[in-house]
Design an enzyme around this catalytic site. Structure first.
Site, PDB file in Angstrom:
ATOM      1  N   GLY A 127       0.815  -0.972  -0.144  1.00  0.00           N
ATOM      2  CA  GLY A 127       0.461  -0.032  -0.339  1.00  0.00           C
ATOM      3  C   GLY A 127       0.951   1.265   0.329  1.00  0.00           C
ATOM      4  O   GLY A 127       2.226   1.450  -0.039  1.00  0.00           O
ATOM      5  N   THR A 128       0.137   2.345   0.914  1.00  0.00           N
ATOM      6  CA  THR A 128       1.110   4.032  -0.007  1.00  0.00           C
ATOM      7  C   THR A 128       0.826   4.695   1.713  1.00  0.00           C
ATOM      8  O   THR A 128      -0.662   3.794   2.206  1.00  0.00           O
ATOM      9  CB  THR A 128      -0.398   4.650  -0.331  1.00  0.00           C
ATOM     10  OG1 THR A 128      -0.090   3.506  -2.310  1.00  0.00           O
ATOM     11  CG2 THR A 128       0.706   5.969  -1.335  1.00  0.00           C
ATOM     12  N   ASP A 181       9.651  -9.759   9.994  1.00  0.00           N
ATOM     13  CA  ASP A 181      10.064  -8.915   8.716  1.00  0.00           C
ATOM     14  C   ASP A 181      11.362  -7.792   9.304  1.00  0.00           C
ATOM     15  O   ASP A 181      11.033  -6.987   9.009  1.00  0.00           O
ATOM     16  CB  ASP A 181       8.864  -8.675   7.972  1.00  0.00           C
ATOM     17  CG  ASP A 181       8.633  -8.005   6.509  1.00  0.00           C
ATOM     18  OD1 ASP A 181       9.860  -8.271   6.166  1.00  0.00           O
ATOM     19  OD2 ASP A 181       8.338  -7.542   5.942  1.00  0.00           O
TER      20      ASP A 181
HETATM   21  P1  ATP Z   1       6.757  -3.404   2.117  1.00  0.00           P
HETATM   22  O1  ATP Z   1       6.302  -4.326   1.927  1.00  0.00           O
HETATM   23  O2  ATP Z   1       7.710  -2.295   1.677  1.00  0.00           O
HETATM   24  O3  ATP Z   1       8.093  -3.761   3.537  1.00  0.00           O
HETATM   25  P2  ATP Z   1       4.922  -2.412   3.820  1.00  0.00           P
HETATM   26  O4  ATP Z   1       3.753  -1.474   2.561  1.00  0.00           O
HETATM   27  O5  ATP Z   1       4.563  -3.568   4.494  1.00  0.00           O
HETATM   28  O6  ATP Z   1       5.914  -2.477   2.817  1.00  0.00           O
HETATM   29  P3  ATP Z   1       5.486  -0.453   5.672  1.00  0.00           P
HETATM   30  O7  ATP Z   1       7.124  -0.885   5.535  1.00  0.00           O
HETATM   31  O8  ATP Z   1       4.632   0.259   6.954  1.00  0.00           O
HETATM   32  O9  ATP Z   1       4.820  -0.987   4.298  1.00  0.00           O
HETATM   33  O10 ATP Z   1       5.275   1.087   5.017  1.00  0.00           O
HETATM   34  C1  ATP Z   1       6.629   1.860   3.919  1.00  0.00           C
HETATM   35  C2  ATP Z   1       7.493   2.693   4.338  1.00  0.00           C
HETATM   36  O11 ATP Z   1       6.643   3.587   4.483  1.00  0.00           O
HETATM   37  C3  ATP Z   1       8.494   2.570   5.062  1.00  0.00           C
HETATM   38  O12 ATP Z   1       9.444   2.083   4.481  1.00  0.00           O
HETATM   39  C4  ATP Z   1       8.874   4.167   5.532  1.00  0.00           C
HETATM   40  O13 ATP Z   1       9.244   4.744   4.492  1.00  0.00           O
HETATM   41  C5  ATP Z   1       7.508   4.542   5.434  1.00  0.00           C
HETATM   42  N1  ATP Z   1       6.877   4.763   6.750  1.00  0.00           N
HETATM   43  C6  ATP Z   1       5.618   3.682   6.899  1.00  0.00           C
HETATM   44  N2  ATP Z   1       5.064   4.146   8.379  1.00  0.00           N
HETATM   45  C7  ATP Z   1       5.237   5.369   8.692  1.00  0.00           C
HETATM   46  C8  ATP Z   1       5.084   6.249  10.233  1.00  0.00           C
HETATM   47  N3  ATP Z   1       5.045   5.969  10.718  1.00  0.00           N
HETATM   48  N4  ATP Z   1       6.269   7.211   9.368  1.00  0.00           N
HETATM   49  C9  ATP Z   1       6.973   7.153   8.760  1.00  0.00           C
HETATM   50  N5  ATP Z   1       6.956   6.763   7.496  1.00  0.00           N
HETATM   51  C10 ATP Z   1       6.770   5.998   7.895  1.00  0.00           C
HETATM   52 MG    MG Z   2       7.382  -2.262   5.335  1.00  0.00          MG
END
Ligand code: ATP
Ligand code: MG
Length: 305
Positions: free
Chosen positions: A20-21, A141
């Site tokens: 997601g975003t 993870d």
């Molecule tokens: P992935 O599958 O790549 O691990 P994801 O979709 O599970 O990612 P997250 O890891 O939660 O998503 O977030 C992706 C990115 O967004 C993080 O690596 C970080 O750069 C940014 N991000 C996420 N949560 C926060 C937050 N609470 N504050 C600031 N930046 C954030």
């Molecule tokens: Mg992540």
């Protein structure tokens, strides 16, 4: 509820993950800044929905650790509107905003980090894991993009997308979820559950392995399990993680004995012999820098510019 989506103003995109975003948002009533993680189901309905509900379940359980990114609200079927006006099937998480972004961003910028910083980061992650493991949550993870830094220089664990409740389930259940995300930071027994050898493996040891890889990466300034001139190839990497005899360790140059030993205790292929979180929390590599904190210049770099 004041924390409803209608009260949030979208400011910026701060992260694009697999699922997601992540937006920077401002609360219209109190002016507070948060991160809003929006998971969309449209493309990959079943898998993603399951993952989102699981993540929601974990975020609701995590309530008071300084070492885990806090969640201020979960909105199912949130409908956080897109620029094209569509808004169906989202799950949104309102998260504590971590201004300095992820350790991944930081490593990209600064490459190698000095040992005292790495020790502080390792201590925070271990304290976060101590909290999670105490609640029977295996994170699964731990990697630089899931370790976030705020303007106080605090480091916290984020992203419960593939976490699980610790239990000694059959290999089958374990396998179903284990190949989501990257295998680069995965322990041998997660890649190959045959290694359990009939023993129940709750999975905590896998988080410790991942810390070892992250610590090594911070100190070397690059992903450590593939040599610099090698092309990354997942099969070769997984084989070398699981089956090679040679011990995985820090190159001797530029690393203290304490650091090398710390990494060595994490990257033990046999999960039964690997260090525990408790052992590592009193490891000389952490004790050596226990009165240090991240310096102010470290926290003055803006990441999203
Ligand atoms: P992935 O599958 O790549 O691990 P994801 O979709 O599970 O990612 P997250 O890891 O939660 O998503 O977030 C992706 C990115 O967004 C993080 O690596 C970080 O750069 C940014 N991000 C996420 N949560 C926060 C937050 N609470 N504050 C600031 N930046 C954030
Ligand atoms: Mg992540």
């Amino acid at each position: 509820n004041d924390n409803c989506l209608a009260n949030l103003e979208k400011l910026d995109v701060i992260g694009l993950g697999n699922s997601g975003t992540v937006y920077k948002v401002r609360h219209k009533k109190n002016g507070e800044i948060y991160a809003l993680k929006v998971l969309r189901f449209r493309e990959n309905k079943e898998g993603l929905q399951q993952q989102a509900l699981r993540e929601a379940e974990f975020l609701r359980r995590v309530v008071d650790s300084r070492f885990v990114v806090m969640c201020h609200g979960v909105f199912e079927n949130g409908g956080f509107e897109e620029s094209d006006g569509s808004s169906s099937g989202d799950v949104c998480f309102l998260l504590e905003y971590m201004e300095r972004g992820s350790l991944h961003d930081l490593l990209r910028k600064r490459q190698k980090l000095p040992e005292d910083y790495v020790s502080i980061i390792a201590r925070s992650v271990l304290q976060g894991l101590q909290y999670l493991h105490g609640m029977q949550i295996v994170h699964r993870d731990i990697k630089p993009s899931n370790l976030l830094i705020n303007s106080k220089g605090e480091v916290k664990i984020a992203d419960f997308g593939v976490s699980k409740v610790a239990n000694n389930n059959s290999n089958k259940e374990y396998l179903n979820n284990s190949y989501m995300g990257t295998c680069a930071y995965m322990s041998p027994e997660r890649i190959d559950p045959e290694k359990w050898d009939g023993n129940s493996c709750y999975g905590y040891e896998g988080d410790v392995w991942s810390i070892g890889v992250v610590v090594m990466e911070c100190c070397m300034g690059r992903f450590p399990l593939i040599s610099e001139d090698e092309k990354p190839d997942w099969v070769t990497l997984m084989c070398s993680i699981c089956f090679e005899e040679k011990k995985l360790e820090m190159p001797e140059t530029d690393a203290s004995i304490e650091l090398r030993n710390f990494v060595g205790r994490c990257l033990v292929r046999d999960w039964r012999e690997r260090a525990t979180v408790e052992e590592l929390l009193s490891h000389p590599f952490l004790i050596k820098f226990q009165n240090h904190s991240l310096p102010s210049f470290f926290t003055c770099v803006s990441n999203y510019s």
